[in-house]
Motif scaffolding. Structure first.
Motif, PDB file in Angstrom:
ATOM      1  N   ARG A 186      -8.312   1.363  21.798  1.00  0.00           N
ATOM      2  CA  ARG A 186      -8.188   0.518  22.760  1.00  0.00           C
ATOM      3  C   ARG A 186      -8.154  -0.522  23.602  1.00  0.00           C
ATOM      4  N   LEU A 187      -8.622   0.662  24.788  1.00  0.00           N
ATOM      5  CA  LEU A 187      -9.205   0.079  26.220  1.00  0.00           C
ATOM      6  C   LEU A 187     -10.756  -0.534  24.694  1.00  0.00           C
ATOM      7  N   VAL A 188     -11.493  -0.714  24.384  1.00  0.00           N
ATOM      8  CA  VAL A 188     -12.662  -1.217  24.215  1.00  0.00           C
ATOM      9  C   VAL A 188     -12.427  -2.340  23.303  1.00  0.00           C
ATOM     10  N   LEU A 189     -10.948  -2.519  22.419  1.00  0.00           N
ATOM     11  CA  LEU A 189     -10.599  -3.540  21.301  1.00  0.00           C
ATOM     12  C   LEU A 189     -10.022  -4.520  22.115  1.00  0.00           C
ATOM     13  N   VAL A 190      -9.134  -3.554  23.009  1.00  0.00           N
ATOM     14  CA  VAL A 190      -8.102  -4.904  24.107  1.00  0.00           C
ATOM     15  C   VAL A 190      -8.626  -3.953  25.572  1.00  0.00           C
ATOM     16  N   PRO A 191      -9.486  -5.279  25.882  1.00  0.00           N
ATOM     17  CA  PRO A 191      -9.691  -4.413  27.461  1.00  0.00           C
ATOM     18  C   PRO A 191      -8.939  -5.497  28.649  1.00  0.00           C
ATOM     19  N   VAL A 192      -7.988  -5.668  28.221  1.00  0.00           N
ATOM     20  CA  VAL A 192      -6.757  -6.293  29.297  1.00  0.00           C
ATOM     21  C   VAL A 192      -6.010  -5.645  29.263  1.00  0.00           C
ATOM     22  N   SER A 193      -6.395  -3.624  30.088  1.00  0.00           N
ATOM     23  CA  SER A 193      -5.589  -3.324  31.105  1.00  0.00           C
ATOM     24  C   SER A 193      -5.356  -3.260  32.165  1.00  0.00           C
ATOM     25  N   LYS A 194      -4.430  -1.876  32.518  1.00  0.00           N
ATOM     26  CA  LYS A 194      -4.911  -1.797  34.024  1.00  0.00           C
ATOM     27  C   LYS A 194      -5.934  -1.220  34.549  1.00  0.00           C
ATOM     28  N   GLN A 195      -6.746  -1.242  35.196  1.00  0.00           N
ATOM     29  CA  GLN A 195      -8.218  -0.812  36.430  1.00  0.00           C
ATOM     30  C   GLN A 195      -7.776   0.688  35.851  1.00  0.00           C
ATOM     31  N   GLU A 196      -6.756   1.190  35.983  1.00  0.00           N
ATOM     32  CA  GLU A 196      -6.330   2.897  36.425  1.00  0.00           C
ATOM     33  C   GLU A 196      -6.774   3.354  35.341  1.00  0.00           C
ATOM     34  N   THR A 197      -5.894   2.949  34.244  1.00  0.00           N
ATOM     35  CA  THR A 197      -6.133   3.164  33.041  1.00  0.00           C
ATOM     36  C   THR A 197      -7.776   3.277  32.231  1.00  0.00           C
ATOM     37  N   ALA A 198      -8.382   2.394  32.832  1.00  0.00           N
ATOM     38  CA  ALA A 198      -9.351   2.702  32.373  1.00  0.00           C
ATOM     39  C   ALA A 198     -10.662   3.393  32.995  1.00  0.00           C
ATOM     40  N   VAL A 199     -10.201   3.187  34.134  1.00  0.00           N
ATOM     41  CA  VAL A 199     -10.858   4.274  35.091  1.00  0.00           C
ATOM     42  C   VAL A 199     -10.781   5.844  34.773  1.00  0.00           C
ATOM     43  N   LYS A 200      -9.864   5.958  34.368  1.00  0.00           N
ATOM     44  CA  LYS A 200      -9.433   6.807  34.013  1.00  0.00           C
ATOM     45  C   LYS A 200      -9.520   7.819  32.742  1.00  0.00           C
ATOM     46  N   ALA A 201      -9.355   6.953  31.926  1.00  0.00           N
ATOM     47  CA  ALA A 201     -10.194   7.022  30.407  1.00  0.00           C
ATOM     48  C   ALA A 201     -11.678   7.283  30.558  1.00  0.00           C
ATOM     49  N   LEU A 202     -12.348   6.125  31.320  1.00  0.00           N
ATOM     50  CA  LEU A 202     -13.280   6.720  31.932  1.00  0.00           C
ATOM     51  C   LEU A 202     -13.635   7.797  32.389  1.00  0.00           C
ATOM     52  N   ARG A 203     -13.315   8.241  33.183  1.00  0.00           N
ATOM     53  CA  ARG A 203     -13.586   9.902  33.872  1.00  0.00           C
ATOM     54  C   ARG A 203     -13.336  11.262  33.150  1.00  0.00           C
ATOM     55  N   GLU A 204     -12.617  10.627  31.900  1.00  0.00           N
ATOM     56  CA  GLU A 204     -11.876  11.818  30.973  1.00  0.00           C
ATOM     57  C   GLU A 204     -12.783  11.467  29.197  1.00  0.00           C
ATOM     58  N   TRP A 205     -13.860  11.972  29.300  1.00  0.00           N
ATOM     59  CA  TRP A 205     -14.384  11.166  28.264  1.00  0.00           C
ATOM     60  C   TRP A 205     -14.472  12.628  27.198  1.00  0.00           C
ATOM     61  N   ASP A 206     -14.981  12.186  25.620  1.00  0.00           N
ATOM     62  CA  ASP A 206     -14.709  12.459  25.154  1.00  0.00           C
ATOM     63  C   ASP A 206     -15.856  12.504  23.908  1.00  0.00           C
ATOM     64  N   LEU A 207     -16.340  13.626  23.113  1.00  0.00           N
ATOM     65  CA  LEU A 207     -17.605  12.592  22.770  1.00  0.00           C
ATOM     66  C   LEU A 207     -16.906  13.307  20.310  1.00  0.00           C
ATOM     67  N   TRP A 208     -15.784  13.459  20.653  1.00  0.00           N
ATOM     68  CA  TRP A 208     -14.873  13.538  18.930  1.00  0.00           C
ATOM     69  C   TRP A 208     -14.723  12.009  18.345  1.00  0.00           C
ATOM     70  N   GLY A 209     -14.572  10.577  18.650  1.00  0.00           N
ATOM     71  CA  GLY A 209     -14.185   9.249  18.258  1.00  0.00           C
ATOM     72  C   GLY A 209     -15.425   9.256  17.837  1.00  0.00           C
ATOM     73  N   PRO A 210     -16.438   8.925  19.035  1.00  0.00           N
ATOM     74  CA  PRO A 210     -18.190   8.767  19.005  1.00  0.00           C
ATOM     75  C   PRO A 210     -19.252   8.981  18.046  1.00  0.00           C
ATOM     76  N   MET A 211     -18.391  10.827  17.995  1.00  0.00           N
ATOM     77  CA  MET A 211     -19.049  11.331  17.050  1.00  0.00           C
ATOM     78  C   MET A 211     -18.650  10.589  15.740  1.00  0.00           C
ATOM     79  N   ILE A 212     -17.512  10.475  15.498  1.00  0.00           N
ATOM     80  CA  ILE A 212     -17.101   9.687  14.392  1.00  0.00           C
ATOM     81  C   ILE A 212     -17.235   8.838  14.217  1.00  0.00           C
ATOM     82  N   PHE A 213     -17.531   7.759  15.500  1.00  0.00           N
ATOM     83  CA  PHE A 213     -18.273   6.559  14.652  1.00  0.00           C
ATOM     84  C   PHE A 213     -19.470   6.354  14.586  1.00  0.00           C
TER      85      PHE A 213
END
Length: 151
Positions: free
Chosen positions: A45-72
């Motif tokens: 959702r953050l990638v497709l609709v990047p109009v969210s709160k700044q703190e949400t995006a920063v938190k998502a960047l800090r808590e990264w994972d590799l499952w989704g990217p591996m699947i895609f």
């Protein structure tokens, strides 16, 4: 050693270790899958609709994972290799481009004074391939070469 003998008493058994609060070691596989799929959905959702709160995006960047990217990444590589004349070469190119892109992104952020880890950059680029995967899925059934070139 009294470990397997009949004389071993309850005091000779290994102590049970406690799991710290907030740990995911005791959760079921289903709970883990639900948690990970929810995190993948939030990151998408953050990638497709990047109009969210700044703190949400920063938190998502800090808590990264590799499952989704591996699947895609694997899905995109399979889609592109399925339609290629040399499937193994097309499959490999997807991963080389993503890896080199993550290295360049990491180096660029570090030069600009930011703090990023290579795997964090891989995660970010992996989620950014999702729109490309959607485009590949939409264009794949189309047989006209001119439309494929535009897509």
């Amino acid at each position: 050693v009294k470990m397997f003998s009949e004389e071993a008493g309850p005091s000779d058994l290994p102590m049970e270790r406690s799991v710290p609060d907030g740990s995911t070691l005791n959760e079921s596989v289903w709970q883990t899958l639900k948690r990970d799929l929810k995190q993948i959905g939030l990151n998408l959702r953050l990638v497709l609709v990047p109009v969210s709160k700044q703190e949400t995006a920063v938190k998502a960047l800090r808590e990264w994972d590799l499952w989704g990217p591996m699947i895609f990444s694997i899905a995109l590589a399979l889609m592109l290799s399925h339609q290629s004349d040399s499937p193994s070469k097309a499959f490999s190119i997807v991963f080389v481009v993503l890896t080199v892109g993550a290295a360049v992104l990491t180096f660029n952020v570090m030069l600009l004074g930011g703090k990023i880890v290579f795997l964090q950059a891989c995660s970010l680029l992996g989620y950014c391939t999702f729109p490309l995967l959607l485009a590949a899925i939409v264009v794949s059934p189309i047989k006209l070469k001119i439309v494929r070139l535009l897509g």
